[in-house]
Design an enzyme around this catalytic site. Structure first.
Site, PDB file in Angstrom:
ATOM      1  N   LYS A  53       0.931  -1.203  -0.012  1.00  0.00           N
ATOM      2  CA  LYS A  53      -0.099  -0.023  -0.116  1.00  0.00           C
ATOM      3  C   LYS A  53       1.137   1.262  -0.003  1.00  0.00           C
ATOM      4  O   LYS A  53       1.579   1.663   1.027  1.00  0.00           O
ATOM      5  CB  LYS A  53      -0.939  -0.070   1.123  1.00  0.00           C
ATOM      6  CG  LYS A  53      -1.985   1.214   1.105  1.00  0.00           C
ATOM      7  CD  LYS A  53      -2.569   1.595   2.468  1.00  0.00           C
ATOM      8  CE  LYS A  53      -2.015   2.937   3.095  1.00  0.00           C
ATOM      9  NZ  LYS A  53      -2.298   4.102   2.269  1.00  0.00           N
ATOM     10  N   GLY A  67       6.814   5.248   7.879  1.00  0.00           N
ATOM     11  CA  GLY A  67       5.857   6.324   8.161  1.00  0.00           C
ATOM     12  C   GLY A  67       6.029   7.051   9.379  1.00  0.00           C
ATOM     13  O   GLY A  67       7.215   6.698  10.117  1.00  0.00           O
ATOM     14  N   THR A  80       5.550   7.852  13.532  1.00  0.00           N
ATOM     15  CA  THR A  80       5.954   6.885  14.647  1.00  0.00           C
ATOM     16  C   THR A  80       4.342   6.618  15.208  1.00  0.00           C
ATOM     17  O   THR A  80       4.418   5.460  15.817  1.00  0.00           O
ATOM     18  CB  THR A  80       6.734   7.630  15.809  1.00  0.00           C
ATOM     19  OG1 THR A  80       8.115   7.881  15.395  1.00  0.00           O
ATOM     20  CG2 THR A  80       6.906   6.803  17.085  1.00  0.00           C
ATOM     21  N   GLU A 114      10.237   1.523  10.047  1.00  0.00           N
ATOM     22  CA  GLU A 114      11.241   2.693   9.795  1.00  0.00           C
ATOM     23  C   GLU A 114      10.333   3.905  10.084  1.00  0.00           C
ATOM     24  O   GLU A 114       9.283   4.213   9.400  1.00  0.00           O
ATOM     25  CB  GLU A 114      11.526   2.876   8.485  1.00  0.00           C
ATOM     26  CG  GLU A 114      12.531   1.503   8.106  1.00  0.00           C
ATOM     27  CD  GLU A 114      13.858   1.506   8.843  1.00  0.00           C
ATOM     28  OE1 GLU A 114      14.400   2.609   9.424  1.00  0.00           O
ATOM     29  OE2 GLU A 114      14.466   0.400   8.997  1.00  0.00           O
TER      30      GLU A 114
HETATM   31  P1  NDP Z   1       2.054   8.087   7.889  1.00  0.00           P
HETATM   32  O1  NDP Z   1       2.523   7.106   9.280  1.00  0.00           O
HETATM   33  O2  NDP Z   1       0.943   8.688   8.120  1.00  0.00           O
HETATM   34  O3  NDP Z   1       1.799   6.958   6.842  1.00  0.00           O
HETATM   35  C1  NDP Z   1       2.695   5.906   6.436  1.00  0.00           C
HETATM   36  C2  NDP Z   1       1.863   4.973   5.586  1.00  0.00           C
HETATM   37  O4  NDP Z   1       0.921   4.306   6.428  1.00  0.00           O
HETATM   38  C3  NDP Z   1       0.833   5.558   4.376  1.00  0.00           C
HETATM   39  O5  NDP Z   1       0.593   4.501   3.470  1.00  0.00           O
HETATM   40  C4  NDP Z   1      -0.385   5.620   5.340  1.00  0.00           C
HETATM   41  O6  NDP Z   1      -1.604   5.552   4.506  1.00  0.00           O
HETATM   42  C5  NDP Z   1      -0.284   4.201   6.134  1.00  0.00           C
HETATM   43  N1  NDP Z   1      -1.000   4.245   7.310  1.00  0.00           N
HETATM   44  C6  NDP Z   1      -2.006   5.194   7.990  1.00  0.00           C
HETATM   45  N2  NDP Z   1      -2.382   4.624   9.003  1.00  0.00           N
HETATM   46  C7  NDP Z   1      -2.283   3.117   9.094  1.00  0.00           C
HETATM   47  C8  NDP Z   1      -2.501   2.283   9.834  1.00  0.00           C
HETATM   48  N3  NDP Z   1      -3.450   2.554  11.115  1.00  0.00           N
HETATM   49  N4  NDP Z   1      -2.402   0.821   9.647  1.00  0.00           N
HETATM   50  C9  NDP Z   1      -1.515   0.693   8.564  1.00  0.00           C
HETATM   51  N5  NDP Z   1      -1.010   1.896   7.793  1.00  0.00           N
HETATM   52  C10 NDP Z   1      -1.506   3.072   8.043  1.00  0.00           C
HETATM   53  O7  NDP Z   1       3.280   8.655   7.584  1.00  0.00           O
HETATM   54  P2  NDP Z   1       3.653   9.780   6.305  1.00  0.00           P
HETATM   55  O8  NDP Z   1       3.050   9.229   5.188  1.00  0.00           O
HETATM   56  O9  NDP Z   1       2.846  11.075   6.720  1.00  0.00           O
HETATM   57  O10 NDP Z   1       4.899  10.015   6.377  1.00  0.00           O
HETATM   58  C11 NDP Z   1       5.857  10.898   7.091  1.00  0.00           C
HETATM   59  C12 NDP Z   1       6.461  10.179   8.211  1.00  0.00           C
HETATM   60  O11 NDP Z   1       7.083   9.147   7.668  1.00  0.00           O
HETATM   61  C13 NDP Z   1       7.318  11.009   8.936  1.00  0.00           C
HETATM   62  O12 NDP Z   1       7.082  10.851  10.305  1.00  0.00           O
HETATM   63  C14 NDP Z   1       8.505  10.646   8.442  1.00  0.00           C
HETATM   64  O13 NDP Z   1       9.644  10.753   9.481  1.00  0.00           O
HETATM   65  C15 NDP Z   1       8.650   8.833   8.181  1.00  0.00           C
HETATM   66  N6  NDP Z   1       9.555   8.380   7.513  1.00  0.00           N
HETATM   67  C16 NDP Z   1      10.335   7.663   7.993  1.00  0.00           C
HETATM   68  C17 NDP Z   1      11.480   7.154   7.335  1.00  0.00           C
HETATM   69  C18 NDP Z   1      12.334   6.299   7.821  1.00  0.00           C
HETATM   70  O14 NDP Z   1      13.077   5.491   7.204  1.00  0.00           O
HETATM   71  N7  NDP Z   1      12.742   5.937   9.077  1.00  0.00           N
HETATM   72  C19 NDP Z   1      11.464   7.443   5.723  1.00  0.00           C
HETATM   73  C20 NDP Z   1      10.521   8.362   5.304  1.00  0.00           C
HETATM   74  C21 NDP Z   1       9.349   9.043   6.124  1.00  0.00           C
HETATM   75  P3  NDP Z   1      -2.457   7.058   4.397  1.00  0.00           P
HETATM   76  O15 NDP Z   1      -1.170   7.938   3.452  1.00  0.00           O
HETATM   77  O16 NDP Z   1      -3.599   6.672   3.449  1.00  0.00           O
HETATM   78  O17 NDP Z   1      -2.693   7.797   5.709  1.00  0.00           O
END
Ligand code: NDP
Length: 480
Positions: free
Chosen positions: A173, A226, A228, A248
């Protein structure tokens, strides 16, 4: 208006609900396409397809898996410009960044893991003269891969390539905010002849599609990148089912600049590490600590350079910062700038929304923002903003800066700038961080372990770590 489809069992299909979500072009602040509003029933169909394909794919020879994945890499390269344009439009990032970083890295991810599996070996332990052990490695089953919006195709392929290379089938996804290049990839997978069901892509909301993946009993392994808070929710869902998890997560990365650094190099790279991709890279440094003897000189030169950065239309070659990804995210970042002011911060440059002209007047643009005068432990310096906002703080002693750098709940990446070798080693060793760059930033060798400590995540991606994550090890002990 482009309406995209799910990719399930080798077919491009509509969501079962028949419903769609708007896809917004952040550079104009307007709808430009539609995304499947999928639900648990689409995840069920994708999982069934992946489960059915697993016995065949996991038994497919390494050479054949490698050949197919290399073909996908070649197709990404052949469609480089089309994918870069799509990524830039969907995300708001400057086209030159998409061309130089996002798309080349997506094909590199496939190539890296497609060739790694050709060189993989396994362990052997002799216990004594009459007893031997070998480690049998096998694919796990259906892997769930969930990725964010900041580096859409780059991070999506960083997960699915090792999962597929190791012989797993995948239900993936992408972020609902930036789904376009994952959809285009599904078309390329069909063109490459990837067998049906091996990779399945379900578009839609995290709370529905992501949640359904995390809780599906037939998906025993989940790789997530995504925020935390989302990682916590996925862990809470997956842990009672004893799923294998790689998380991550967020960061609040420190840049530590000692007075003996190569000033120009540190300056130029810190501008990059602060504002590349509008500050929306998990590895961007957002807290800049500068040793007091050079603090004012560095600050003034830094602000001067930041003022010269061009905020503009993503398709313009001259643009340094494009649009941030969404209106909601822009508002979140502006709220943090207000908070910084309430906490006593002084905005040295930026701090505001930027209004472009004409078709782009409703786009989500922010000026690169530099703030000083804040305590290291205030909320602005402790919470992830994930936008074009950095703070600057002076420090006097090595122990002091290590303490401040380590003070957040996060521990993803750090940069250290010094010409003294012993100091570089000492500080790198003391930092509670998964990655430390010394006198550089974002130099990535795909063989190295990638991931964070503390609330920045669990597990490591990259190299053998990624292939091992997507593999189950079995020890076979033989008494001769
Ligand atoms: P989110 O946590 O909002 O979303 C990440 C993914 O998870 C999206 O596809 C999202 O879908 C999905 N998602 C949301 N809720 C759920 C759930 N309950 N169960 C399963 N999946 C879910 O992060 P962002 O997209 O806003 O990305 C930004 C964040 O990612 C920042 O905190 C950043 O630091 C982190 N990040 C970390 C990296 C690393 O390597 N450590 C690299 C890049 C980013 P949807 O978009 O539809 O909500």
């Amino acid at each position: 208006m482009k309406r995209i489809s799910n990719y399930i069992d080798g077919q491009l299909v509509a969501p079962n609900s028949g419903k769609y979500l708007d896809n917004i072009d952040p550079s104009r602040g307007e709808k430009y396409g539609e995304i499947p509003d999928s639900d648990a029933s689409d995840v069920q169909a994708a999982t069934l397809a992946a489960k059915t394909a697993f016995p065949m794919w996991s038994k497919t020879s390494r050479e054949e898996r490698s050949r197919l994945l290399l073909k996908i890499a070649d197709l990404i390269d052949a469609n480089h410009e089309m994918l870069a344009q799509a990524e830039s439009k969907d995300n708001g990032k400057p086209i030159k960044l998409a061309r130089k970083v996002d798309i080349p890295r997506a094909s590199a991810n496939f190539r890296f893991f497609a060739t790694a599996i050709l060189h993989e070996s396994s362990e052997f332990h002799r216990t004594d003269i009459s007893t031997i052990n070998y480690t049998d490695k096998s694919a796990i089953g259906v892997a769930g891969c969930i990725s964010p919006w900041n580096l859409p195709l780059y991070l999506f392929t960083w997960k699915i390539a090792p999962a597929l290379a190791a012989g797993n089938t995948v239900v993936a996804k992408p972020s609902e905010i930036t789904p376009m290049t994952a959809f285009l990839l599904s078309e390329l997978c069909i063109e490459a002849g990837l067998p049906k069901g091996v990779l399945n892509i379900v578009h839609g909301l995290g709370q529905k599609v992501g949640q359904a993946i995390s809780e599906h009993p037939d998906i025993p392994v989940i790789s997530f990148t995504g925020g935390t808070a989302t990682g916590k929710q996925i862990a809470a869902t997956a842990a009672p089912m004893f799923k294998k998890l790689s998380l991550e997560l967020g960061g609040k990365n420190p840049n530590i600049i000692f007075a003996d650094c190569d000033f120009e190099e540190a300056l130029n790279t810190t501008v990059q590490s602060s504002f590349a991709n509008q500050g929306q890279i998990c590895l961007c440094g957002s807290r800049i600590f500068v040793e007091r003897p050079i603090y004012e000189r560095f600050r003034d030169a830094f602000v001067q350079k930041v003022k010269q950065l061009k905020v503009g239309v993503p398709s313009d070659e001259e643009t340094n910062l494009g649009a941030v990804v969404s209106e909601g995210h822009m508002k979140k970042v502006l709220t943090y700038i207000d908070l910084a002011k309430q906490e006593g911060g002084k905005v040295l440059t930026g701090g505001n929304q930027v209004r472009l002209q004409g078709d782009y007047a409703q786009g989500y643009y922010l000026a690169p923002t530099v703030i000083e005068g804040l305590d290291f432990n205030c909320r602005t310096n402790q919470e992830e903003i994930f936008g074009p906002v950095v703070t600057m703080m002076p420090f006097d002693a090595e122990e002091e800066v290590i303490m401040m750098a380590n003070s957040t709940q996060y521990g993803l990446a750090a940069t250290v700038w010094t010409q003294e070798l012993n100091k570089a080693h000492r500080v790198a060793s003391a930092l509670k961080s998964g990655i430390v760059w010394v006198n550089c930033w974002l130099l990535r060798d795909l063989r190295t372990p990638f991931g964070g400590v503390k609330n920045s995540g669990v597990g490591r991606e990259g190299g053998w770590d990624a292939l091992n994550f997507f593999t189950e090890k079995k020890n076979v002990c033989i008494k001769l």
